[in-house]
Design an enzyme around this catalytic site. Sequence first.
Site, short mmCIF file in Angstrom:
data_model
loop_
_atom_site.label_atom_id
_atom_site.label_comp_id
_atom_site.label_asym_id
_atom_site.label_seq_id
_atom_site.Cartn_x
_atom_site.Cartn_y
_atom_site.Cartn_z
N HIS A 123 0.81 -1.23 0.00
CA HIS A 123 0.00 0.00 0.00
C HIS A 123 0.84 1.27 0.00
CE1 HIS A 123 -3.51 -2.56 1.81
NE2 HIS A 123 -3.33 -2.78 0.52
N GLY A 190 -1.41 -9.02 12.87
CA GLY A 190 -1.99 -7.69 13.10
C GLY A 190 -2.75 -7.10 11.93
#
Length: 254
Positions: A123, A190
Site C-alpha cells: 500500500h 496484526g
Amino acid sequence: MKTAAISSELRARFAQASHALVLTGAGVSAESGVPTFRGGGNSAAWKGMPFDVISSAEMVQRNLPAVWEWFDYRRGILESLKPNPAHLEIAQWPKRFREFTLVTQNVDGLHQQAGSLNVVELHGNIWSARCVKCEFRSQIISGVAREDTCLECGERLRPDVVLFGEMLPPGAFEHAALKASQSDLCFVVGTSALVYPAASLPEIAKNSGAYLCEINPERTGLSSLCDEVINGPAGEIIPLFGEIIPQTISAGQT
Ligand code: BJW
Ligand code: ZN
C-alpha cells in the site's frame, strides 16, 4: 506471556521451514503507538471523515490539500515513534529461513527502521510523494518541507500510498502471491484481513500447503482458515520465536 503460547507443532515448523512469508497489518505497529484503522483510536476518522473517505482516490481528485493535511498529521505522529519488539524480531527472520519474504500493508516504514530489507509494501509508503500525472516520485524527509509540485511536469504531487479503489504498485502483489504460493510457513500478523487483494495472500499460502499462523489479539475472518491462532499482541508473541533453536541453514531474504 510465555513461550508456551507457541505450540510444539508450530515451534517445530518454525525451526524446520525453508520458505517463510509474513504478512503484516496495522496491528504490528500498534504497540509502537501507531493507531490502527479499524480498531478505533485517533486514526479511524479525520475531522469527522471516516478514514475510507479521506484515504480515497475520490478525495485526491476532490480535495488534495485535505488529503495532504491528513497524511502530514500522520507523518507528524510517526516522527517520534520507534519500531517495537515485533518489528525487531521479524527483521532477524531472513537469517532463519532459506527464503524469507516480508509483505506489509503498512505505510509507516517501521519494518525498514527495524532493519528489514526488501519489504514488499503493498500500500505504498507515507514518506514518499508521487506525481498525479507522471512517474515522478519524491522522498519526504522528516523536518524538511515537502515538495508540492512535480519536478518533471509541474503537476501536483500526492501521497505515494494506495487508496481504496486504486491499483497496487505494479508487480508488488504478483511477487507477494508467488512467494506465498511457495511458502511452507506463513504468518499473518496484526491485520483485520478485510482489505483485498492483501487478504488473499494467506489463502494462497494455505491452498499451496503452507502452515498458516495468525497472531492477533482478536479473531478475524481468517482465523478459521488458520492452522494456529495465537490471540495476543504481536510485540509480546513475536519475540518468543527468537528463542526457538534453528534447524536450518540461513541464506537470506528475497
Ligand atoms: C493487533 C494489535 C497488536 C491490534 N498486535 N495485532 C475483493 C472483494 C471485495 C472488495 C475488493 C476485492 N478486491 C478489491 C476490493 C476493493 C478494495 C477492498 O478490499 N475493499 C474491502 C474493504 C472490501 N481494495 C482496493 O481497493 C485495493 N485496490 C485494488 O484492489 O485495486 C484493484 C481494483 C481497482 C479498482 C477497482 C477494483 C479493483 C486497494 C486497497 C488499499 C487499502 N488502502 C488502505 C489505506 C492506505 C493509505 C492510508 O494509510 O491511509 O490501507 S485502507 C487501510 O486498510 C490501509 C491498510 O493497509 C488496510 C488494511 O488494514 P489492516 O492493516 O488490516 O488494519 P486494521 O485496522 O483493519 O486491523 C488491525 C488489526 O490489528 C486488527 O485485527 C486488530 O485486532 C489487530 N491488532 N493491536 C497484533 N498489538
Ligand atoms: Zn509529473
